[in-house]
Design an enzyme around this catalytic site. Structure first.
Site, mmCIF file in Angstrom:
data_model
loop_
_atom_site.group_PDB
_atom_site.id
_atom_site.type_symbol
_atom_site.label_atom_id
_atom_site.label_comp_id
_atom_site.label_asym_id
_atom_site.label_seq_id
_atom_site.Cartn_x
_atom_site.Cartn_y
_atom_site.Cartn_z
ATOM 1 N N ASP A 78 47.369 43.411 46.488
ATOM 2 C CA ASP A 78 46.540 43.743 45.331
ATOM 3 C C ASP A 78 46.300 44.905 45.291
ATOM 4 O O ASP A 78 45.713 46.195 44.454
ATOM 5 C CB ASP A 78 45.295 42.891 44.686
ATOM 6 C CG ASP A 78 45.803 41.610 43.637
ATOM 7 O OD1 ASP A 78 45.431 40.956 43.001
ATOM 8 O OD2 ASP A 78 47.378 41.172 44.147
ATOM 9 N N CYS A 119 45.287 36.354 50.977
ATOM 10 C CA CYS A 119 45.131 37.324 49.429
ATOM 11 C C CYS A 119 45.449 36.081 48.132
ATOM 12 O O CYS A 119 45.333 35.515 48.627
ATOM 13 C CB CYS A 119 46.071 38.275 50.128
ATOM 14 S SG CYS A 119 45.994 39.158 51.328
ATOM 15 N N ASP A 120 45.354 37.447 47.268
ATOM 16 C CA ASP A 120 45.005 36.620 46.143
ATOM 17 C C ASP A 120 45.302 36.230 45.276
ATOM 18 O O ASP A 120 44.247 34.965 44.759
ATOM 19 C CB ASP A 120 44.390 38.255 45.122
ATOM 20 C CG ASP A 120 43.492 39.238 45.398
ATOM 21 O OD1 ASP A 120 43.749 39.489 46.607
ATOM 22 O OD2 ASP A 120 43.032 40.279 44.980
ATOM 23 N N CYS A 192 40.559 41.202 53.260
ATOM 24 C CA CYS A 192 39.430 42.382 53.267
ATOM 25 C C CYS A 192 37.850 41.962 53.577
ATOM 26 O O CYS A 192 38.003 40.644 52.694
ATOM 27 C CB CYS A 192 39.361 43.329 51.755
ATOM 28 S SG CYS A 192 41.038 44.091 51.630
ATOM 29 N N GLU A 441 44.597 45.102 37.370
ATOM 30 C CA GLU A 441 43.114 44.695 37.781
ATOM 31 C C GLU A 441 42.856 46.053 37.209
ATOM 32 O O GLU A 441 43.509 47.394 37.420
ATOM 33 C CB GLU A 441 42.760 44.353 39.210
ATOM 34 C CG GLU A 441 43.270 43.151 39.189
ATOM 35 C CD GLU A 441 42.934 42.970 40.724
ATOM 36 O OE1 GLU A 441 43.087 42.124 41.341
ATOM 37 O OE2 GLU A 441 43.366 43.381 41.202
ATOM 38 N N SER A 467 39.817 43.059 39.885
ATOM 39 C CA SER A 467 39.954 42.545 41.011
ATOM 40 C C SER A 467 38.108 41.624 41.921
ATOM 41 O O SER A 467 37.162 41.269 41.145
ATOM 42 C CB SER A 467 39.764 43.791 42.097
ATOM 43 O OG SER A 467 39.111 44.073 44.161
#
Length: 553
Positions: A78, A119-120, A192, A441, A467
């Site tokens: 993302d 991750c997302d 992250c 996003e 996000s």
């Protein structure tokens, strides 16, 4: 075992020959064949290290008498998609990933799965696939990256990195300094280092009982993650023998537990899409209103960026998700099952909170409600989502004129050209699941907004999404979206919008009569898109339904 369908019987001689051609020996037949479902690639930081982690998982499987067979799924970053057309694709990829796992596992009759994901959209996609296939499954999430350092600035995360854009524009730092920061802000592989969607979903996977204890916050480059990977490989073979399957683990109580943990840790707005989608695969209905109910009764206790001050590393050092669950106490259904074969209460009974500045006492929380709030009103009849834990007290209520944009890029340009003034309400529409298509996003807008120092005076309302690292007065997931005739498509420049987060209100100060008149003249904007996105747009449901795909048109 399902895998006997591949090799058992005289008539499957050709099948056995095919398996021999990829390294099987006669003695392998009869052992459980375990799919190692790996989302490794070389472009996404959260997945960059998973090839090596998979080797450790496979060694654990072999040591316990299983046959590991690895295959890959796609994984989109993302962060790299922000601010351009590529952001149309991450949310749709969730459905593609789940579908692709179903195709591989059902085609090749695997007995069980170990899923390596980060991750997302990738973690929820893997969880969704595990429920759909309902064979013994254990998840190994990739883990957070370590925070970055630059001169006197420690604990740099992607949240702070993006806000340096606004600081550079203001002249607070030079472009040369920005370039230096870019090179050390994210020091290695992993998701992250803040409580964005990636780490929120990894923590949810643990809270659901689908990982070994401690997996959600064990860092990508730490030896703890390696140990968990090996133990997970070993444990999956035992799960095959026990026939312990996801439908025995992801109960309605487990989904409620995971939502409470998400609220307590300051979890991402994107769980408003992912938890309903997971619940649907489990056979339950999870609504915006239920999410809001849980949030109202679950204090936000974890002091983690972007809703707090510390990076993910500090949560790991403070005791991780087991300590959070222990602190939540009676709010958690401790009888919920887990992949360990023990209950979540048994798994966390000995957990300790090791830093009360990071995991705060339940009776002295960072906020008395959870991280998210669901707002309703004539602008969002089916609901909208705000990360209230990241909103300053000055903006918990706000009233101002609408500034209308039909794309994120137009709003970014207006901000960069200083066309947005204190008191404004930025409205970005035609960015929903169908209208985007893909529900991009708006993180570039929110980051620049905060970096320009407008977070205490300007609000944002959109049918797009945010996000997980977003902070500020940003309300998204507005349902119904503009392209299907939602009221957000009827807002005119200068209309007054009222936001009241404590009262859960999002109101357009326009009469019903006027809105009806505008609706009669309404013609939705249809954006050009690819063949895939056209198909997605036809099938995708609204944000308040989890943006899942309809089974039929």
């Amino acid at each position: 075992m399902r895998s006997k369908e591949l090799y058992s019987g005289l008539e499957r001689s050709a099948h056995r020959a095919l398996l021999h051609s990829v390294g099987f020996i006669k003695e392998d037949f009869g052992k459980p064949i375990i799919a190692v479902v790996n989302s490794w690639n070389e472009i996404v930081p959260g997945h960059f290290h998973l090839r090596e982690l998979a080797k450790v998982v496979k060694s654990g499987i072999r040591e316990s008498g299983g046959i590991p067979v690895e295959f890959n799924t796609i994984a989109i970053c993302d962060g790299l998609c922000q601010g351009h057309i590529g952001m149309r694709y991450p949310l749709p990829s969730r459905e593609i990933i789940a579908d692709s796992i179903e195709l591989m596992v059902e085609s090749h009759r695997f007995d069980a799965m170990v899923m390596l994901c980060s991750c997302d959209k990738i973690v929820p996609a893997h969880i969704m696939a595990s429920l759909r296939l309902d064979i013994p499954t254990i998840i190994v999430t990739g883990g957070p990256m370590y925070p970055g350092k630059f001169r006197e600035n420690e604990d740099i995360t992607l949240t702070s990195m993006r806000e340096y854009i606004g600081k550079t524009k203001r002249g607070d730092i030079s472009e040369d300094e920005l370039s230096e920061i870019e090179q050390c802000a994210l020091p290695g592989p992993g998701s992250c280092a803040m409580m964005g969607t990636a780490n929120t979903m990894s923590c949810i996977a643990e809270a659901l009982g689908m990982t070994l204890p401690g997996c959600g916050t064990a860092h990508a480059q730490g030896t703890k993650k390696i140990r968990i990977a090996r133990q997970s490989g070993s444990r999956i073979v035992e799960m095959v023998n026990e026939n312990l399957i996801p439908s025995n683990i992801i109960s309605e109580a487990a989904i409620d537990n995971a939502t409470k943990v998400a609220m307590a840790i300051g979890g991402s707005t994107n769980i408003a899409l992912h938890i309903p989608a997971i619940a649907l695969e489990a056979g339950f209905n999870f609504t915006f209103s239920k999410l809001d109910h849980i949030s109202k009764s679950t204090p936000h206790i974890c002091n983690i960026v972007p809703s707090g001050k510390f990076p993910m590393l500090r949560l790991e050092e403070a005791g991780g998700i087991p300590a959070v669950i222990k602190e939540l106490g009676e709010r958690i259904d401790t009888k919920a099952a887990t992949v360990t074969g023990r209950t979540i209460g048994e798994n966390t009974n000995a957990a300790l909170v090791l830093d009360k500045d990071v995991i705060m006492p339940i009776d002295s929380p960072l906020h008395h409600e959870g991280s998210l709030a669901i707002l309703y009103g004539n602008l969002a009849p089916d609901g909208s989502v705000v990360k209230q834990s990241g909103v300053s007290q000055k903006m918990m209520t706000h009233k101002g004129p609408a500034r209308i944009f039909s794309s994120m890029e137009d709003a970014v340009n207006a901000l960069m050209m200083d066309k947005i003034k204190s008191g404004d309400v930025i409205v970005i529409r035609y960015e929903g699941p169908k209208g985007g298509p893909g529900m991009r996003e708006m993180h570039m807008v929110t980051s620049i907004l905060m970096g320009l120092g407008l977070g205490d005076s300007v609000a944002l309302v959109t049918d797009g999404r945010f996000s997980g690292s977003t902070r500020g007065p940003c309300i998204g997931y507005v349902s119904p979206e503009a392209v299907v005739g939602g009221p957000i498509g009827l807002v005119n420049e200068g209309d007054i919008i009222e936001i009241d987060i404590p009262s859960r209100k999002l109101h357009l100060d326009v009469t019903d009569t006027e809105l009806s008149a505008r609706m009669k003249k309404f013609k939705p904007l249809k954006k050009e898109c690819s063949k895939f996105l056209k198909r997605y747009s036809l099938l995708v449901k609204s944000a308040d339904k989890g943006a899942v795909l309809a089974d039929e048109i």
